[in-house]
Design a protein around this motif. Structure first.
Motif, mmCIF file in Angstrom:
data_model
loop_
_atom_site.group_PDB
_atom_site.id
_atom_site.type_symbol
_atom_site.label_atom_id
_atom_site.label_comp_id
_atom_site.label_asym_id
_atom_site.label_seq_id
_atom_site.Cartn_x
_atom_site.Cartn_y
_atom_site.Cartn_z
ATOM 1 N N LYS A 195 33.450 -6.113 50.538
ATOM 2 C CA LYS A 195 34.010 -7.302 51.047
ATOM 3 C C LYS A 195 35.069 -6.929 52.204
ATOM 4 C CE LYS A 195 37.451 -7.912 47.622
ATOM 5 N NZ LYS A 195 38.052 -8.860 46.525
ATOM 6 N N LEU B 57 36.659 -5.396 55.828
ATOM 7 C CA LEU B 57 36.191 -5.586 57.033
ATOM 8 C C LEU B 57 36.053 -4.228 57.693
ATOM 9 C CD1 LEU B 57 38.652 -8.355 58.246
ATOM 10 C CD2 LEU B 57 36.327 -8.737 57.582
ATOM 11 N N ALA C 281 36.170 -3.712 60.762
ATOM 12 C CA ALA C 281 37.651 -3.361 61.628
ATOM 13 C C ALA C 281 38.526 -2.552 61.057
ATOM 14 C CB ALA C 281 37.822 -4.963 62.234
ATOM 15 N N THR C 282 38.811 -3.019 59.592
ATOM 16 C CA THR C 282 39.915 -2.582 58.975
ATOM 17 C C THR C 282 39.842 -0.876 58.904
ATOM 18 O OG1 THR C 282 40.230 -4.524 57.767
ATOM 19 C CG2 THR C 282 41.108 -2.687 56.664
ATOM 20 N N ASP D 181 39.271 -2.060 68.096
ATOM 21 C CA ASP D 181 38.649 -3.343 68.439
ATOM 22 C C ASP D 181 37.746 -3.275 69.658
ATOM 23 O OD1 ASP D 181 40.137 -4.390 66.386
ATOM 24 O OD2 ASP D 181 41.649 -5.292 67.638
ATOM 25 N N ASP E 292 30.643 -7.670 65.345
ATOM 26 C CA ASP E 292 32.025 -8.619 65.196
ATOM 27 C C ASP E 292 33.144 -8.150 64.450
ATOM 28 O OD1 ASP E 292 31.902 -11.752 65.926
ATOM 29 O OD2 ASP E 292 33.195 -11.323 64.184
ATOM 30 N N ASN E 293 34.253 -8.510 64.871
ATOM 31 C CA ASN E 293 35.444 -8.257 64.394
ATOM 32 C C ASN E 293 35.683 -8.881 62.931
ATOM 33 O OD1 ASN E 293 36.664 -6.997 66.397
ATOM 34 N ND2 ASN E 293 38.673 -7.836 66.486
ATOM 35 N N ASP E 294 35.088 -9.847 62.346
ATOM 36 C CA ASP E 294 35.266 -9.979 61.113
ATOM 37 C C ASP E 294 33.919 -9.778 60.178
ATOM 38 O OD1 ASP E 294 33.340 -11.777 61.966
ATOM 39 O OD2 ASP E 294 34.510 -13.808 61.723
ATOM 40 N N CYS E 295 33.083 -8.876 60.692
ATOM 41 C CA CYS E 295 31.959 -8.359 59.973
ATOM 42 C C CYS E 295 32.484 -7.464 58.795
ATOM 43 C CB CYS E 295 31.114 -7.485 60.840
ATOM 44 S SG CYS E 295 29.663 -6.628 59.792
ATOM 45 N N LYS E 296 31.924 -7.765 57.520
ATOM 46 C CA LYS E 296 32.330 -6.941 56.218
ATOM 47 C C LYS E 296 31.316 -5.959 56.244
ATOM 48 C CE LYS E 296 33.709 -11.160 53.988
ATOM 49 N NZ LYS E 296 33.496 -12.118 52.542
#
Length: 497
Positions: free
Chosen positions: A369, A371, A373-374, A386, A395-399
């Motif tokens: 879960k 991200l 990005a993280t 980014d 996408d930036n919020d892709c898990k």
């Protein structure tokens, strides 16, 4: 041992206090010289000069050549400096701190299109340790090692001290510095004296002057504000009939778009950067990838800079110059389609320097879960992370659990094998040095004398040699200047016998 310890009590850019007893024991003068005073220009009869050795150019190489010509017995050495001040480029070097030498050097630290063996033989005429002793004992500089970068700096952290001490040493040995003396050309002339032949210096705004031996040390074209305009190359090609390796800006920032269509000026990161040779050529298979010696990478408003980029930019710029004539002193950021058609070597970067397997492991690590990005921001600056996600179309919020295989493979390529979209360079105004020049194959590597025009010697940046950042270009200036100066003095002595 005490002297060695004293010489290395300088690190991480800080200057440590050296006990006065140590300074007195080894005769070190800690005062920074202010002897930038210009000697009076002596008046000479029209069309004559009493110079036995004329040095054209008062930069690091030229002043070194003049010094060694004088101490090697040349009776009259004159430096012809076209500007109002000698050694201007010295003053600018190393952020005004002037890293005068690397701690060690190899031939691989230098770039030349000439036969590498010629360069190796010239560099073997001196070494870093003997050069350091000359700077300390004869020139009077107090040096220390900055251990984090393996460079020698003056303990004063002053490039002005380096210039002034070198100039002082020349004046002490009787060298005459003539300012505002612009030599525009050379012509061989017969001489009524015992030496048989001489050279006529074609001067701007004053009568020509006749001299016995010439050392051409006019520098390249980088930093034109200090008077470097390529006249030495013109003289070498036009008057001395040398076939130049076409000059180009080296150690220069590159221009191009940033990843993901973003603007990232000011973002810096440590990377692993390589240059892949042009594919498809006859010799392409024989060429190896060049790897940057350093890791620093900086995004600028126009493109890319930092130590890693400067280490390799000459590979790209040389192709741009030779194919499209992209060799002007102004910025050369391109907007026309022609530049995009130029085939140049590729700069390939691994952001953060981590391998593909390491990034794969990071992207696949639980929990799912988290991200994507993280995970990128754990190893990269956020703005760059980014931008790379956008470049890969993630996408930036892709898990992590939702990252498709095809997207993961594309992201891994962007992270570890990103091809920098170079479309130009920032020209001689931003270039540290000039690549190309008089080929070493047309110079006697034992003396630095021209093989096409005997009686003329070359040294410094006008030659087809430059070093990477870190004191290597100073080492070339000191080494080639010394060899040219001693050899010129020897020729004068032989003529007078």
């Amino acid at each position: 041992m005490v002297a060695e310890r004293a010489a290395t009590m300088f690190f991480f850019g800080a200057r440590m206090r050296i006990p006065s007893q140590v300074r007195r024991t080894f005769g070190v003068d800690r005062k920074v010289s202010t002897a930038s005073r210009k000697p009076k220009v002596s008046v000479r009869a029209q069309g004559t000069s009493d110079a036995s050795v004329a040095v054209l150019g008062g930069g690091a190489a030229g002043l070194t050549a003049a010094y060694f010509a004088a101490v090697s017995g040349a009776k009259r050495v004159i430096v012809y400096e076209r500007t109002s001040e000698a050694g201007k480029k010295i003053l600018m070097s190393g952020g005004a701190r002037c890293n005068v030498l690397p701690v060690s050097a190899r031939v691989e630290d230098f770039v030349t299109e000439s036969t590498p063996r010629k360069l190796k033989n010239i560099m073997a005429s001196w070494n870093v340790e003997r050069c350091r002793e000359w700077l300390e004992n004869d020139i009077g500089l107090e040096l220390g090692i900055e251990h984090v970068t393996n460079k020698y700096f003056p303990l004063s952290n002053s490039s002005r001290e380096v210039r002034d001490k070198l100039l002082e040493a020349c004046l002490r040995e009787g060298v005459d510095i003539r300012y505002g003396a612009s030599v525009e050309g050379l012509r061989r002339v017969s001489d009524d004296g015992a030496d048989g032949e001489a050279w006529s210096l074609l001067m701007r705004d004053c009568p020509d002057e006749r001299v016995s031996v010439v050392i051409l040390a006019m520098g390249g074209m980088s930093f034109p504000a200090v008077g470097t305009d390529g006249t030495g190359y013109v003289i070498a090609r036009r008057d001395l009939e040398h076939n130049l390796a076409e000059p180009y800006p080296a150690l220069v920032p590159l221009t191009g778009k940033h990843p993901g269509g973003e603007q990232l000026p000011g973002v810096s990161v440590n990377v692993s950067l390589e240059c892949e040779p042009i594919q498809g050529g006859i010799k392409a298979g024989k060429k190896k990838k060049a790897k940057a010696n350093r890791e620093g990478f900086l995004f600028t408003h126009r493109g890319f800079s930092g130590p890693a980029v400067l280490d390799l930019s000459h590979n790209v710029v040389r192709s741009l110059v030779r194919t499209k004539g992209c060799n002007k002193g102004e910025d050369v950021e391109q907007s026309d389609a022609d530049m995009m058609e130029v085939v140049v070597p590729s700069l390939v970067v691994s952001w953060s320097g981590e391998s593909r397997d390491e990034w794969q492991e990071r992207l696949a690590a639980p929990p799912g879960k988290a991200l994507v990005a993280t995970r990128l921001r754990e190893g990269l600056p956020q703005r760059l992370a980014d931008a790379l996600l956008a470049e890969a179309g993630v996408d930036n919020d892709c898990k992590v659990a939702d990252l498709r295989r095809v997207d993961r493979l594309k992201l891994l390529d962007v992270l570890t094998k990103y091809r920098i979209p170079v479309d130009g360079h920032q020209g001689y105004r931003k270039a540290e040095v000039t690549g190309g020049g008089v080929p070493l194959d047309e110079i006697n590597f034992q003396t630095m004398e021209s093989l096409k025009s005997p009686g003329v010697y070359f040294c410094g940046e006008v030659c087809d040699v430059f070093g990477r950042i870190g004191g290597f270009n100073f080492l070339w200036a000191w080494t080639s200047g010394r060899l040219a100066g001693m050899s010129a003095a020897k020729l004068v002595s032989e003529k007078n016998q």
